[in-house]
Scaffold this motif. Sequence first.
Motif, PDB file in Angstrom:
ATOM      1  N   GLY A 249      72.948 -51.240  31.670  1.00  0.00           N
ATOM      2  CA  GLY A 249      73.147 -50.041  32.366  1.00  0.00           C
ATOM      3  C   GLY A 249      73.291 -49.390  31.115  1.00  0.00           C
TER       4      GLY A 249
ATOM      5  N   TYR B  63      78.078 -51.124  21.122  1.00  0.00           N
ATOM      6  CA  TYR B  63      76.726 -51.026  22.543  1.00  0.00           C
ATOM      7  C   TYR B  63      77.428 -49.938  22.165  1.00  0.00           C
ATOM      8  N   THR B  64      77.622 -48.588  22.825  1.00  0.00           N
ATOM      9  CA  THR B  64      77.179 -47.354  22.983  1.00  0.00           C
ATOM     10  C   THR B  64      77.938 -45.902  21.089  1.00  0.00           C
TER      11      THR B  64
ATOM     12  N   THR C 152      72.792 -54.124  19.191  1.00  0.00           N
ATOM     13  CA  THR C 152      71.876 -54.254  20.595  1.00  0.00           C
ATOM     14  C   THR C 152      72.395 -55.900  21.807  1.00  0.00           C
ATOM     15  N   THR C 153      73.101 -56.486  20.424  1.00  0.00           N
ATOM     16  CA  THR C 153      73.703 -57.276  21.501  1.00  0.00           C
ATOM     17  C   THR C 153      75.214 -58.479  20.550  1.00  0.00           C
TER      18      THR C 153
ATOM     19  N   SER D 246      72.705 -57.623  27.332  1.00  0.00           N
ATOM     20  CA  SER D 246      72.337 -56.431  26.561  1.00  0.00           C
ATOM     21  C   SER D 246      73.164 -55.255  27.214  1.00  0.00           C
ATOM     22  N   PRO D 247      73.094 -54.645  26.010  1.00  0.00           N
ATOM     23  CA  PRO D 247      73.239 -52.739  26.772  1.00  0.00           C
ATOM     24  C   PRO D 247      72.625 -51.908  27.788  1.00  0.00           C
ATOM     25  N   GLN D 248      71.132 -52.759  27.895  1.00  0.00           N
ATOM     26  CA  GLN D 248      70.237 -52.138  28.962  1.00  0.00           C
ATOM     27  C   GLN D 248      70.227 -53.203  29.978  1.00  0.00           C
ATOM     28  N   GLU D 249      70.602 -54.553  29.868  1.00  0.00           N
ATOM     29  CA  GLU D 249      71.701 -55.107  30.815  1.00  0.00           C
ATOM     30  C   GLU D 249      72.867 -54.379  31.998  1.00  0.00           C
TER      31      GLU D 249
END
Length: 173
Positions: A172, A118-119, A124-125, A167-170
């Motif tokens: 953080g 992710y980083t 993205t998934t 996800s990366p957003q979920e």
Amino acid sequence: MKAPTLHTERLTLRGPEASDFEKVATFFTDEERAHGFGGTLPRDQAWRWFASTIGHWHLRGYGFWTVMAKDTSEQLGFVGLWNPEGWPEPELGWVMFAQAEGYGYATEAALAVRNYAYTNMGFTTLTSNIVPGNTRSIALAERLGAVLEKTYENIEMGTEHLYRHPSPQELGL
């Protein structure tokens, strides 16, 4: 592409090397453990699987890392990203050898790989494709926060459950 080396508190994750093959061959003789990877394989076919994991790095730019214990340099298993031809999308997968089960190594390694994907790699998934009845892998996917999204017919493995990771957003990230 050469696999980057990842480090966690207890583990080093490095690219596969020829010396890793003996443990892979042994893994594929264990009916219970190899079931999640399509079943047991004779040595020559285990070699082809192992060689394909190395080639995957060159073709896709990602693949399986060899999981090593930092304190002993013992080979514990493989964890990584897998997306061969015919797969629905990239997968976070794992193989832990019998002596490494029950210590949290798979969770630690899978978290490191997922975070790196992710980083550092722009994923993205991610999913984990798990054959029905593979309770150890299902438990690990759920510990990682993955949820069962659907059951589908995998071109190579037959019926599989597709677990979707946060996800990366979920997360953080």
